[in-house]
Design an enzyme around this catalytic site. Structure first.
Site, PDB file in Angstrom:
ATOM      1  N   LYS A   9     -22.638  20.130  23.637  1.00  0.00           N
ATOM      2  CA  LYS A   9     -22.763  21.068  24.755  1.00  0.00           C
ATOM      3  C   LYS A   9     -21.467  21.200  25.546  1.00  0.00           C
ATOM      4  O   LYS A   9     -21.078  22.293  25.929  1.00  0.00           O
ATOM      5  CB  LYS A   9     -23.888  20.616  25.705  1.00  0.00           C
ATOM      6  CG  LYS A   9     -25.267  20.877  25.164  1.00  0.00           C
ATOM      7  CD  LYS A   9     -26.321  20.508  26.193  1.00  0.00           C
ATOM      8  CE  LYS A   9     -26.290  19.032  26.495  1.00  0.00           C
ATOM      9  NZ  LYS A   9     -27.284  18.630  27.490  1.00  0.00           N
ATOM     10  N   ARG A  44     -35.565  20.884  33.500  1.00  0.00           N
ATOM     11  CA  ARG A  44     -36.062  19.898  32.556  1.00  0.00           C
ATOM     12  C   ARG A  44     -37.531  20.126  32.214  1.00  0.00           C
ATOM     13  O   ARG A  44     -38.020  19.628  31.205  1.00  0.00           O
ATOM     14  CB  ARG A  44     -35.963  18.498  33.177  1.00  0.00           C
ATOM     15  CG  ARG A  44     -34.809  17.689  32.710  1.00  0.00           C
ATOM     16  CD  ARG A  44     -34.897  16.300  33.304  1.00  0.00           C
ATOM     17  NE  ARG A  44     -33.571  15.759  33.524  1.00  0.00           N
ATOM     18  CZ  ARG A  44     -32.795  15.279  32.558  1.00  0.00           C
ATOM     19  NH1 ARG A  44     -33.217  15.265  31.325  1.00  0.00           N
ATOM     20  NH2 ARG A  44     -31.609  14.819  32.836  1.00  0.00           N
ATOM     21  N   ARG A  63     -19.157   5.467  18.572  1.00  0.00           N
ATOM     22  CA  ARG A  63     -18.346   5.399  19.784  1.00  0.00           C
ATOM     23  C   ARG A  63     -17.983   3.953  20.111  1.00  0.00           C
ATOM     24  O   ARG A  63     -18.793   3.046  20.020  1.00  0.00           O
ATOM     25  CB  ARG A  63     -19.104   6.035  20.946  1.00  0.00           C
ATOM     26  CG  ARG A  63     -18.273   6.136  22.213  1.00  0.00           C
ATOM     27  CD  ARG A  63     -19.029   6.811  23.336  1.00  0.00           C
ATOM     28  NE  ARG A  63     -19.343   8.196  23.022  1.00  0.00           N
ATOM     29  CZ  ARG A  63     -20.559   8.741  23.116  1.00  0.00           C
ATOM     30  NH1 ARG A  63     -21.566   8.018  23.522  1.00  0.00           N
ATOM     31  NH2 ARG A  63     -20.758   9.998  22.799  1.00  0.00           N
ATOM     32  N   ARG A  88     -21.166   0.025  23.343  1.00  0.00           N
ATOM     33  CA  ARG A  88     -22.094  -0.137  24.468  1.00  0.00           C
ATOM     34  C   ARG A  88     -23.523  -0.223  23.947  1.00  0.00           C
ATOM     35  O   ARG A  88     -23.840   0.410  22.943  1.00  0.00           O
ATOM     36  CB  ARG A  88     -21.989   1.055  25.424  1.00  0.00           C
ATOM     37  CG  ARG A  88     -20.624   1.229  26.073  1.00  0.00           C
ATOM     38  CD  ARG A  88     -20.664   2.427  27.015  1.00  0.00           C
ATOM     39  NE  ARG A  88     -21.319   3.561  26.362  1.00  0.00           N
ATOM     40  CZ  ARG A  88     -21.677   4.682  26.977  1.00  0.00           C
ATOM     41  NH1 ARG A  88     -21.440   4.830  28.270  1.00  0.00           N
ATOM     42  NH2 ARG A  88     -22.253   5.661  26.321  1.00  0.00           N
ATOM     43  N   ARG A 106     -33.969   7.506  22.492  1.00  0.00           N
ATOM     44  CA  ARG A 106     -33.605   8.489  23.506  1.00  0.00           C
ATOM     45  C   ARG A 106     -33.842   9.912  22.976  1.00  0.00           C
ATOM     46  O   ARG A 106     -34.291  10.792  23.698  1.00  0.00           O
ATOM     47  CB  ARG A 106     -32.140   8.284  23.879  1.00  0.00           C
ATOM     48  CG  ARG A 106     -31.703   8.961  25.155  1.00  0.00           C
ATOM     49  CD  ARG A 106     -30.442   8.318  25.715  1.00  0.00           C
ATOM     50  NE  ARG A 106     -29.315   8.467  24.807  1.00  0.00           N
ATOM     51  CZ  ARG A 106     -28.451   7.504  24.516  1.00  0.00           C
ATOM     52  NH1 ARG A 106     -28.576   6.310  25.059  1.00  0.00           N
ATOM     53  NH2 ARG A 106     -27.452   7.713  23.685  1.00  0.00           N
TER      54      ARG A 106
END
Ligand code: ZN
Length: 217
Positions: A13, A88, A127, A160, A171
């Site tokens: 995005k 949302r 990442r 992380r 998620r």
């Protein structure tokens, strides 16, 4: 051009919003960014939102709607906007409709960037971050010069907990479950446009422009 950009984390995005800004001068309005800034600045809204965000809870609708309302009154949205992270829920979408008609505006399209979970997990789990200075790398897309170590300060890179594959998958499932009522809401209004979010950023961008009615003919 007034758009909503839907898509889970790592769908691209941010990249697409930058391209839209470059061509059409329409800012990306990310409610997450606005809320984080309010918390950092210690505003009234930030004091309400801060503890909720820290606990991983959603900020109440009236607070979020209030900040979007303020944001949409600012001068830089004269040419339009790209909303990210809002609405949302169908209730927030209703509030947005009212807000926009009050401002004499309307939505042109709701663009949903569709990327398979497998791809999103690969993007996210590669990442690596430097715990010393916060530099961000990706094992495939932007690897450090020496594998596992920060280019700037030489500190060992870490993954992380949020970037672990099973955490990302959870998620994404939550995102899909939450977003489907919103997609239904906009599909019924004929505004929902699904765009394949896998491929070159430029190719995806052409698809987005076409979906928003601004493509090349
Ligand atoms: Zn570093």
């Amino acid at each position: 051009m007034n758009l909503i950009l839907l898509g889970p984390p790592n769908a691209g995005k941010g990249t697409q919003a930058k391209k839209l800004f470059a061509d059409f001068h329409i800012p990306q309005i990310s409610t997450g960014d606005i809320l984080r800034k309010a918390v950092a600045d210690g505003t009234e809204m930030g004091k309400i939102a801060g503890p909720l965000m820290a606990a991983g809870q959603y900020v109440p609708d009236d607070v979020v709607i209030g900040i979007v309302k303020e944001r949409l009154r600012q001068a830089d949205v004269a040419n339009g906007f790209v909303l990210d992270g809002f609405p949302r829920t169908p209730a927030q979408a209703d509030a947005l409709d009212k807000m926009l008609s009050g401002l004499g505006k309307h939505l042109d399209a709701v663009i949903s960037l569709e990327v398979p979970h497998k791809t999103l997990v690969e993007r996210g789990s590669g990442r690596r971050v430097c715990p010393a200075d916060g530099s961000v790398y990706h094992v495939d897309q932007s690897p450090p010069k020496r594998a596992g170590f920060c280019d700037k300060c030489g500190t060992g890179l870490v993954q992380r907990p949020d970037d672990m594959p099973d955490v990302i998958e959870k998620r994404l499932q939550k995102y899909d479950a939450e977003t489907s009522p919103l997609k239904d809401f906009y599909a019924k209004k004929g505004l929902l446009k699904s765009v394949d979010g896998v491929g070159s950023p430029d190719g995806i961008y052409e698809e987005i422009k076409a979906a928003a009615g601004k493509g090349r003919r």
